[in-house]
Enzyme design. Structure first.
Site: not given
Ligand code: OSB
Ligand code: MG
Length: 368
Positions: A135, A161, A163, A188, A213, A238, A262, A290
């Site tokens: 991510s 992924k 953001k 995401d 997402e 999520d 998660k 994660g």
């Molecule tokens: O939206 O998935 C998410 C990390 C912190 C809070 C929300 C998210 C995330 C990530 C990181 O996308 C995922 C990772 O731990 O690699």
């Molecule tokens: Mg997410």
């Protein structure tokens, strides 16, 4: 298992690079570690809560409060046959799934050690490698993003992924798609959009994304349902899924076609397994998300992802993607785009006890 002593610690850990999402960014994580002691035996858990309420209403402070003042007092001194009983004992507390999950997960580690099982087998999974992805946070510019996508693909990650947020979406994703025509990519939004953005989101159908997402509000189902009916790209939820009943609601309403599970966000492994089972039955693919965990929380994600319904690569990356030095040995190292649970009992990795004790900035210990 008997809960003779419970310890909570907060250990600051610097991410190798700042992680930015639509609601804000940070570089320092406050890793929140919980241990449950039964005589000489120890179960490890990680409360995956964030430092601010930009992703979930839970924060380091609320989780510390709920654990210290309510959850730990409810379970300390208790004798439990399995982690499910621990979860039932904590049900009296409304919400706060990440705080609840920290104890439930430590109970799973303790329980599987006492049974002589790996965590993966104890939860009904298998000790097999799982496909993993990465991510990537919002980047200062598209060239930086393209370079990072390329580097992670070269490392073997099976999907990327990215953001997104308003103003940094369609054009940026189009550049990535053009540069990597065959890569499995997804976006995401962490709740940054609304139905007013439907025309823009419809344009994303041309990019062959694996999914989008959580485009809409953290607590919404109705607008996600409308969106899913209006686009071809699968919607993945999520933030909206914090319990089994949320997952049932999402499926009943057809608010999504994929769910990111998660364990922390849904109250623990038991709840995560139940959501997995529901989705497997309904033909809805799931993957493990994660929360920028340390290697302790990562062990739970890897074990969970060995269940059969986790057919898509998760946000479960190697230790080096996050930290200069992880809190566990061995560190998590990806091989051919996979991570495998370790052979040892319980979480299978060894937390660096001395470092955790030395570097903790907050400690709370309760004896039965
Ligand atoms: O939206 O998935 C998410 C990390 C912190 C809070 C929300 C998210 C995330 C990530 C990181 O996308 C995922 C990772 O731990 O690699
Ligand atoms: Mg997410």
């Amino acid at each position: 298992m008997k809960f003779d002593r419970i310890e909570m610690r907060i250990v600051p850990l610097q991410l190798r690079e700042r992680f930015e999402i639509s609601s804000g960014g940070r570089q320092e994580r406050l890793i929140f570690v919980v241990t449950i002691h039964d005589g000489d035996q120890v179960g490890w858990g990680e409360c995956v809560v964030g430092e601010d309420p930009g992703y979930s209403y839970e924060t380091t402070e609320t989780a510390w409060h709920i654990l210290k003042d309510f959850l730990v007092p409810r379970v300390i001194g208790g004798e439990f046959t399995d982690p499910g009983e621990v979860a039932v004992r904590m049900e009296w507390v409304r919400g706060h799934p990440m705080a609840q999950a920290a104890i439930e997960m430590a109970a799973w580690d303790l329980h599987s050690r006492q049974q002589g099982l790996t965590l993966a087998t104890a939860i009904g999974g298998r000790t097999r490698p799982v496909d993993v992805g990465v991510s990537i946070g919002l980047q200062p510019d598209t060239d930086t993003l393209l370079a990072k996508v390329g580097a992670y693909l070269d490392e073997g990650y099976k999907r990327i992924k990215m953001k997104i947020k308003p103003g940094r979406d369609l054009e940026m994703l189009t550049h990535v798609r053009d540069a990597y025509p065959d890569a499995r990519i997804l976006a995401d939004a962490n709740s940054a959009y609304s139905l007013d953005d439907l025309p823009l989101l419809q344009k994303m159908d041309a990019l062959d994304l694996m999914m989008i997402e959580q485009p809409f509000a953290w607590n919404d189902f109705a607008d996600h349902r409308r969106l899913q009916a209006a686009i071809d790209t699968p919607v993945c939820l999520d933030e909206s899924i914090c319990s089994l009943s949320d997952a049932r609601m999402a499926l009943e309403m057809k608010a999504c076609e994929v769910i990111n599970i998660k364990p922390g966000r849904v109250g623990g492994m038991g709840s995560a397994i139940a959501i997995h089972d529901l989705c497997l039955d309904a033909g809805i693919p799931v993957w493990c998300g994660g929360m920028l965990e340390s290697g302790i929380g990562r062990a739970f994600n890897v074990a969970l992802a060995t269940l059969p319904g986790f057919t898509l690569p998760g946000d479960i990356s190697g230790s080096k993607r996050y930290w200069d030095r992880d809190l566990v040995t061995p560190e998590w190292v990806i091989q051919d785009g996979t991570l495998a649970p370790h052979e040892g009992v319980g979480i299978g990795v060894t937390p660096d006890l001395e470092r955790i004790h030395d570097e903790a900035i907050r400690v709370h210990v309760v004896e039965a």
